[in-house]
Design a protein around this motif. Structure first.
Motif, PDB file in Angstrom:
ATOM      1  N   ARG A   1       0.824  -1.200   0.000  1.00  0.00           N
ATOM      2  CA  ARG A   1       0.000   0.000   0.000  1.00  0.00           C
ATOM      3  C   ARG A   1       0.860   1.253   0.000  1.00  0.00           C
ATOM      4  N   GLN A   2       1.933   1.228   0.815  1.00  0.00           N
ATOM      5  CA  GLN A   2       2.759   2.428   0.913  1.00  0.00           C
ATOM      6  C   GLN A   2       3.602   2.649  -0.347  1.00  0.00           C
ATOM      7  N   LEU A   3       3.966   1.561  -1.026  1.00  0.00           N
ATOM      8  CA  LEU A   3       4.619   1.738  -2.323  1.00  0.00           C
ATOM      9  C   LEU A   3       3.640   2.402  -3.270  1.00  0.00           C
ATOM     10  N   TRP A   4       2.436   1.929  -3.209  1.00  0.00           N
ATOM     11  CA  TRP A   4       1.410   2.398  -4.132  1.00  0.00           C
ATOM     12  C   TRP A   4       1.119   3.882  -3.941  1.00  0.00           C
ATOM     13  N   ASP A   5       1.059   4.313  -2.653  1.00  0.00           N
ATOM     14  CA  ASP A   5       0.716   5.728  -2.435  1.00  0.00           C
ATOM     15  C   ASP A   5       1.945   6.618  -2.379  1.00  0.00           C
ATOM     16  N   GLY A   6       3.129   6.037  -2.545  1.00  0.00           N
ATOM     17  CA  GLY A   6       4.318   6.862  -2.654  1.00  0.00           C
ATOM     18  C   GLY A   6       5.053   7.102  -1.349  1.00  0.00           C
ATOM     19  N   THR A   7       4.542   6.556  -0.254  1.00  0.00           N
ATOM     20  CA  THR A   7       5.247   6.729   1.013  1.00  0.00           C
ATOM     21  C   THR A   7       6.571   5.973   0.992  1.00  0.00           C
ATOM     22  N   LEU A   8       6.481   4.735   0.578  1.00  0.00           N
ATOM     23  CA  LEU A   8       7.691   3.939   0.446  1.00  0.00           C
ATOM     24  C   LEU A   8       8.270   4.149  -0.949  1.00  0.00           C
ATOM     25  N   ASP A   9       9.588   4.175  -1.033  1.00  0.00           N
ATOM     26  CA  ASP A   9      10.213   4.395  -2.332  1.00  0.00           C
ATOM     27  C   ASP A   9      10.607   3.099  -3.015  1.00  0.00           C
ATOM     28  N   ALA A  10      10.940   2.108  -2.235  1.00  0.00           N
ATOM     29  CA  ALA A  10      11.276   0.804  -2.807  1.00  0.00           C
ATOM     30  C   ALA A  10      11.172  -0.248  -1.723  1.00  0.00           C
ATOM     31  N   VAL A  11      10.961  -1.459  -2.140  1.00  0.00           N
ATOM     32  CA  VAL A  11      10.942  -2.586  -1.218  1.00  0.00           C
ATOM     33  C   VAL A  11      11.891  -3.644  -1.757  1.00  0.00           C
ATOM     34  N   ILE A  12      12.707  -4.180  -0.857  1.00  0.00           N
ATOM     35  CA  ILE A  12      13.587  -5.285  -1.220  1.00  0.00           C
ATOM     36  C   ILE A  12      12.867  -6.562  -0.790  1.00  0.00           C
ATOM     37  N   ALA A  13      12.653  -7.472  -1.698  1.00  0.00           N
ATOM     38  CA  ALA A  13      11.830  -8.620  -1.333  1.00  0.00           C
ATOM     39  C   ALA A  13      12.398  -9.923  -1.861  1.00  0.00           C
ATOM     40  N   GLN A  14      11.953 -10.990  -1.255  1.00  0.00           N
ATOM     41  CA  GLN A  14      12.201 -12.323  -1.782  1.00  0.00           C
ATOM     42  C   GLN A  14      10.834 -12.960  -1.954  1.00  0.00           C
ATOM     43  N   ASP A  15      10.666 -13.689  -3.016  1.00  0.00           N
ATOM     44  CA  ASP A  15       9.353 -14.214  -3.338  1.00  0.00           C
ATOM     45  C   ASP A  15       9.056 -15.475  -2.521  1.00  0.00           C
ATOM     46  N   PRO A  16       8.037 -15.437  -1.658  1.00  0.00           N
ATOM     47  CA  PRO A  16       7.762 -16.601  -0.810  1.00  0.00           C
ATOM     48  C   PRO A  16       7.462 -17.857  -1.622  1.00  0.00           C
ATOM     49  N   GLY A  17       6.792 -17.687  -2.750  1.00  0.00           N
ATOM     50  CA  GLY A  17       6.486 -18.842  -3.586  1.00  0.00           C
ATOM     51  C   GLY A  17       7.746 -19.498  -4.129  1.00  0.00           C
ATOM     52  N   HIS A  18       8.679 -18.667  -4.595  1.00  0.00           N
ATOM     53  CA  HIS A  18       9.928 -19.227  -5.089  1.00  0.00           C
ATOM     54  C   HIS A  18      10.689 -19.907  -3.964  1.00  0.00           C
ATOM     55  N   LEU A  19      10.690 -19.264  -2.819  1.00  0.00           N
ATOM     56  CA  LEU A  19      11.399 -19.839  -1.681  1.00  0.00           C
ATOM     57  C   LEU A  19      10.874 -21.235  -1.372  1.00  0.00           C
ATOM     58  N   VAL A  20       9.557 -21.328  -1.272  1.00  0.00           N
ATOM     59  CA  VAL A  20       8.961 -22.613  -0.892  1.00  0.00           C
ATOM     60  C   VAL A  20       9.209 -23.671  -1.969  1.00  0.00           C
ATOM     61  N   ARG A  21       8.954 -23.301  -3.207  1.00  0.00           N
ATOM     62  CA  ARG A  21       9.131 -24.292  -4.275  1.00  0.00           C
ATOM     63  C   ARG A  21      10.587 -24.710  -4.405  1.00  0.00           C
ATOM     64  N   SER A  22      11.465 -23.742  -4.227  1.00  0.00           N
ATOM     65  CA  SER A  22      12.877 -24.071  -4.330  1.00  0.00           C
ATOM     66  C   SER A  22      13.292 -25.032  -3.215  1.00  0.00           C
ATOM     67  N   ALA A  23      12.835 -24.762  -2.011  1.00  0.00           N
ATOM     68  CA  ALA A  23      13.173 -25.645  -0.896  1.00  0.00           C
ATOM     69  C   ALA A  23      12.648 -27.054  -1.159  1.00  0.00           C
ATOM     70  N   VAL A  24      11.448 -27.130  -1.702  1.00  0.00           N
ATOM     71  CA  VAL A  24      10.868 -28.449  -1.980  1.00  0.00           C
ATOM     72  C   VAL A  24      11.659 -29.164  -3.076  1.00  0.00           C
TER      73      VAL A  24
END
Lengths: 360, 360
Positions: free
Chosen positions: A288-311
């Motif tokens: 939400r904050q990225l969307w409204d401009g409060t946050l400028d960037a988010v560093i993320a890891q994709d939970p789906g990739h994480l889970v599938r990769s672990a499996v």
DNA sequence: TAATTTTTGAGGTTCGTACCTCATTTCCTA
DNA sequence: TAGGAAATGAGGTACGAACCTCAAAAATTA
């Protein structure tokens, strides 16, 4: 069609029984015979049909995720990906579950690990803070024949275990680079907010962050990390103090995965729009904050990739294969408002995956 | 253990033969019986063991990627991921191949599609420029019972087909945002270099790019797209002309996936370090230039994710399931020097995936 | 109610591999 | 070279589901 064990037996000039002995490492085969069979394997390109093998073995893969109990939204999405992946792979004889244990209590994690037996679970993916007890418990599990991968946050020395997660030093460096570039030559200080600096991943992020800032952005001074210990009121308190004592904060880096309380306090005690703010993980709040401009960037890891990769890693290990390192590298994602994927689809509002309709 | 068809038959109070008729849609079952069996399925949570089913059916999944022939390095990595995925899934009875056809010749693509028969191939992933002929051929393939997904570049109206790839409008917008923020209030013009503006994905990227620039960065003026038509000498020519006629270029956006020649020409006719330069796709050239600071950012899509996602979608369709949209969304990656993943590992130089050693 | 059609059941075979037993052949060693 | 040990072969059963046939039961129609 792929060659079968019968083809292999014929090619090697031995019986099915011998092929079976070789393929499954049973004793009572001369070296010469073994070599002959292996040569035949290479010659005709035999690949064991894993489905049939699993069927005959009555084998199902049972994997467990061992997760902290805290209410992070990141964790919630990991769990929902686990459920999703479980459903998707059920038809492939893969069963995936998860257990949550109290975080920050190595004894409890170690105890939970020790309880797991090889005849219940084939592999576990563990997300736990760095601790000798946990490491020992992991080693003991491994000796019991259980495959172990480190999930998201790793132990100091990963040598004997696979690790699925991002390089946190690089993640911190990425945050540093973005803050450096986004602040456009302004001088001032940078607030760094963390849950705790005892966790290995937090330390690494901080180190990577500082490395970039000191090397390339002398105009920015990163302040000592503020620790919130996951307590909202403490979070509010330390951030208020920071803004009271510092009068030239041009950027904020929230490096823990639970950014909500910190972001709220920042908005309460300052004007977020004049600062560059970067946080971690994709959650409702950061979206939400990225969307409204409060946050400028988010560093993320994709939970789906994480889970599938672990499996995938656990499955490969269970089959005695080596996972493909190239495939299992988890990317450090940079999210801006534009690449969040929340906008209307480019061709109108058509879903990219068409709904079911063509099954006959 | 998961319930089997025998359990299901017992639960529904019918014979195995009837269960078989219901599960495989064979005729000669009363509605009441059918309902009873389906109710039993829900009650005991029966899930068909796909491996066993495939084994009995002697079924293997045969998927083909239909790709352009051009020598893009991006394409090369897609192909190497295809090979990799083929090897990884061979044990699961999935065979993946690819064919390359002349790009920009809809007739040839259409012909290649028309030749494919249902008894050779179960599904195809097609990467082809927008064209009515291609669309028609795709529809005909679908009517022959072949599953079709659009790969990377889609057709105008995706409705009847799944699409695996990024939202190119958003990708362009992302590039626009980065250029806007990285130029830090400098005024000037922005060079936009494209292979051809007839491809749908290029158009979309350009639209997204312009939308952000006009909305938020009035200090920047995006010049009309320079088209290179994939010809290195023409590329050099148009870029030389651009630098000769414009004296205040502060940023460059290379929006086609083959960035090499354009980047070389930029370096030849200007000082790349004083401009903000953004390109697409991770290749040797873009990696190197990110690393040495010539490129400021790269917008990329992960070839491995693309390939695996396409295969998952095709498998799901072949099994009559609906792919999980949430899982198959391809991320728009932003790559900086810091998150390329080229640095030393955080814990020394230990590989994240441990080498094989623990198979017993 | 008889004749017909439709549904259902029983049972077998197959896929590719694992795992088992027992007989037979080959090898080594005393 | 005999005796014992080791290696190999032959053949069976099982896994879970697909697909087949034929007979029996149930429902429908005349």
């Amino acid at each position: 069609m792929s060659p079968t064990t019968r083809d292999l037996a014929r090619e090697a000039g031995v019986s099915l029984a011998t092929v079976d002995r070789v393929l499954n490492g049973r004793p009572g085969v001369r070296q010469a015979t073994l070599d002959a069979v292996m040569a035949a394997v290479d010659r005709i390109g035999f690949v064991r049909n894993q489905s049939a093998a699993n069927l005959a073995r009555r084998r199902i893969y049972r994997f467990q995720f061992l997760l902290p109990r805290s209410g992070h939204e990141f964790l919630a999405s990991v769990i929902s990906r686990i459920t999703e992946t479980h459903a998707a792979l059920q038809a492939d004889s893969v069963q995936i579950g998860y257990r949550q244990v109290l975080e920050n209590d190595p004894h409890q994690i170690s105890a939970a690990l020790s309880v797991i037996e090889h005849d219940e679970v084939d592999g576990i993916a563990i997300m736990a803070p760095e601790s000798p007890q946990v490491r020992d418990a992991m080693l003991r599990a491994k000796n019991r024949g259980i495959h172990v991968v480190q999930f998201v946050s790793g132990q100091q020395d990963v040598r004997p275990f696979d690790f699925v997660g991002v390089d946190n030093h690089a993640a911190g460096a990425t945050a540093g680079r973005l803050i450096g570039r986004f602040t456009r030559d302004r001088s001032g200080s940078v607030l760094v907010i963390s849950e705790t600096m005892t966790a290995l991943d937090s330390v690494e992020r901080r180190l990577g962050f500082d490395a970039v800032l000191t090397a390339d952005y002398p105009n920015l001074v990163a302040l000592p990390s503020l620790e919130t210990h996951g307590d909202p009121s403490r979070t509010r308190h330390v951030i208020r103090n920071a803004y009271a004592s510092q009068n030239n904060i041009v950027a904020v880096y929230v490096l823990s995965s639970e950014a909500g309380p910190a972001l709220a306090a920042i908005a309460e005690f300052s004007d977020p729009t004049v600062q560059v703010i970067i946080a971690h993980e994709r959650t409702q709040i950061t979206e939400r904050q990225l969307w409204d401009g409060t946050l400028d960037a988010v560093i993320a890891q994709d939970p789906g990739h994480l889970v599938r990769s672990a499996v995938r890693v656990l499955r490969a290990r269970s089959d005695g294969r080596t996972p493909l390192a190239s495939q299992e590298k988890i990317r450090i994602e940079i999210l801006l408002k534009e690449n969040l994927g929340l906008e209307a689809c480019p061709f109108g509002l058509v879903p990219r995956i068409a709904p079911a309709e063509d099954q006959r």
